[in-house]
Write an enzyme that holds these catalytic residues in place. Structure first.
Site, mmCIF file in Angstrom:
data_model
loop_
_atom_site.group_PDB
_atom_site.id
_atom_site.type_symbol
_atom_site.label_atom_id
_atom_site.label_comp_id
_atom_site.label_asym_id
_atom_site.label_seq_id
_atom_site.Cartn_x
_atom_site.Cartn_y
_atom_site.Cartn_z
ATOM 1 C CB THR A 79 -0.950 0.019 1.217
ATOM 2 O OG1 THR A 79 -0.169 -0.046 2.417
ATOM 3 C CG2 THR A 79 -1.932 -1.136 1.162
ATOM 4 C CE1 TYR A 159 -4.221 -8.238 6.363
ATOM 5 C CE2 TYR A 159 -3.011 -6.325 5.587
ATOM 6 C CZ TYR A 159 -3.224 -7.300 6.533
ATOM 7 O OH TYR A 159 -2.424 -7.346 7.656
ATOM 8 C CG ASP A 259 3.911 -10.073 5.333
ATOM 9 O OD1 ASP A 259 3.567 -9.502 4.277
ATOM 10 O OD2 ASP A 259 3.791 -9.537 6.449
ATOM 11 C CG ASN A 264 2.852 -1.085 8.706
ATOM 12 O OD1 ASN A 264 3.375 0.011 8.821
ATOM 13 N ND2 ASN A 264 2.174 -1.433 7.619
HETATM 14 O O1 LIG Z 1 0.544 -3.532 1.586
HETATM 15 C C1 LIG Z 1 0.790 -3.282 2.778
HETATM 16 O O2 LIG Z 1 1.045 -2.134 3.179
HETATM 17 C C2 LIG Z 1 0.723 -4.373 3.754
HETATM 18 C C3 LIG Z 1 0.631 -4.087 5.104
HETATM 19 C C4 LIG Z 1 0.469 -5.103 5.976
HETATM 20 C C5 LIG Z 1 0.213 -4.824 7.397
HETATM 21 O O3 LIG Z 1 0.615 -3.764 7.853
HETATM 22 O O4 LIG Z 1 -0.430 -5.678 8.022
HETATM 23 O O5 LIG Z 1 0.461 -6.394 5.576
HETATM 24 C C6 LIG Z 1 0.585 -6.731 4.281
HETATM 25 O O6 LIG Z 1 0.526 -7.923 3.949
HETATM 26 C C7 LIG Z 1 0.718 -5.683 3.348
#
Ligand SMILES: O=C(O)c1cc(C(=O)O)oc(=O)c1
Length: 311
Positions: A79, A159, A259, A264
């Site tokens: 994101t 998500y 991942d 974060n």
């Molecule tokens: O695209 C992202 O920002 C993102 C963030 C998180 C999270 O902060 O949980 O987890 C993900 O798999 C992808």
């Protein structure tokens, strides 16, 4: 002039020297959920982002892939890059066919751009409903995107958090392409894995035969650990019963990924080698592991490859 980006305060950088997993991944294993960040000097972070990460380049991702023993990767648009898929697409193009992608697209995207994304290796788009990561997109926009991608045979990666599923369920089930749920819909693992909240999630998976689930992110979901650090090969025990329920009921619809680079996280940054050692705890037989790590992701992302274990 290069823009300077300051990381979000308290940001944890990815783990620099991961151990080698004790669990040997099967030949042809796919890391079906990972990201690239920047590098910002080349691929600036999006103005509308909710966090600013450290850089995590495609070369660093490919080095990790090789170190852990994966054959292929699926790079999911993060994101922090908004709908500019440049860094992700560059990774796909540099991978020699060993990476596929999941993009973020807006409803007005020209057809030529969709075709370019497909040709680069994109096979899905991601809809994020987690409020700390994105401002909510209008539902009619999401449906419009789903209709645009349907002719390409793509899927939608979702998500969302467990608490929001009841409200989202009907809308999600109306999306006219296959669905892939990130991180088991983020269950609260302090609750009973046989209780009503997780049952509602399993029920969502039962609602259509084309809903897949990533049994990923124990490091994010775990409340009691222990963390995958300092040689701990039995990490995140509280997540295991949740993931096992999904793997055992839906062995042909589960995916796994690191991942990396773990955006974060606040408590700790896992050693990715030890994270791979988590897999046999949630997929206890070689047969289940082969489906989870090879057969399923190959069917979804490389359906044209007959022999995933051969290069
Ligand atoms: O695209 C992202 O920002 C993102 C963030 C998180 C999270 O902060 O949980 O987890 C993900 O798999 C992808």
């Amino acid at each position: 002039m290069t823009m300077a980006f300051e990381k979000t305060p308290g940001w944890l950088d990815w783990y620099a020297r991961p151990s080698r997993p004790q669990f040997r991944l099967p030949e042809g294993a796919v890391d079906a959920h990972c990201h690239v960040f920047g590098p910002a000097a080349e691929y600036p972070y999006a103005p509308e982002r909710k966090y600013t990460p450290c850089d995590a380049s495609r070369d660093q991702l490919f080095a990790l892939r090789d170190h852990l023993g994966f054959a292929r990767t699926v790079v999911v648009q993060a994101t922090c890059h908004g709908a500019d898929n440049g860094a992700m697409v560059a990774a796909l193009r540099a991978s020699g066919g060993r990476a596929r992608g999941v993009a973020t697209v807006r409803p007005g995207i020209p057809d030529a751009e969709l075709r370019d994304l497909h040709e680069a290796g994109v096979r899905g788009v991601r809809f994020t409903f987690v409020k700390r990561l994105v401002d909510a997109a209008p539902r009619q926009d999401l449906l419009a995107v789903a209709e645009r991608i349907a002719p390409y045979g793509w899927h939608v990666v979702l998500y969302f958090e467990a608490a929001d599923l009841a409200e989202l369920r009907e809308f999600l089930l109306a999306i006219p392409v296959p669905l892939v749920v990130d991180h088991m819909g983020r269950p609260d693992v302090t609750k009973d894995p046989h209780g009503p909240e997780f049952e509602a999630f399993l029920d969502f998976l039962r609602a259509r035969p084309d809903i897949w689930c990533k049994v990923t992110c124990p490091e994010r979901l775990s409340a009691s650990g222990p963390p995958a650090l300092d040689g701990e090969r039995r990490a995140y025990r509280d997540v295991v019963p949740f993931a096992r329920r999904v793997v055992e009921e839906f062995p042909d619809r589960v995916l796994w990924g690191t991942d990396w680079p773990h955006p974060n996280l606040t408590g700790h940054m896992p050693d990715d080698g030890l994270l791979v050692d988590f897999v046999p705890h949630i997929a206890p037989t070689p047969e289940l592991r082969h489906r989870l790590l090879v057969a399923n992701p190959m069917r979804l992302y490389w359906p044209d490859v007959d022999r995933p274990d051969a290069d």
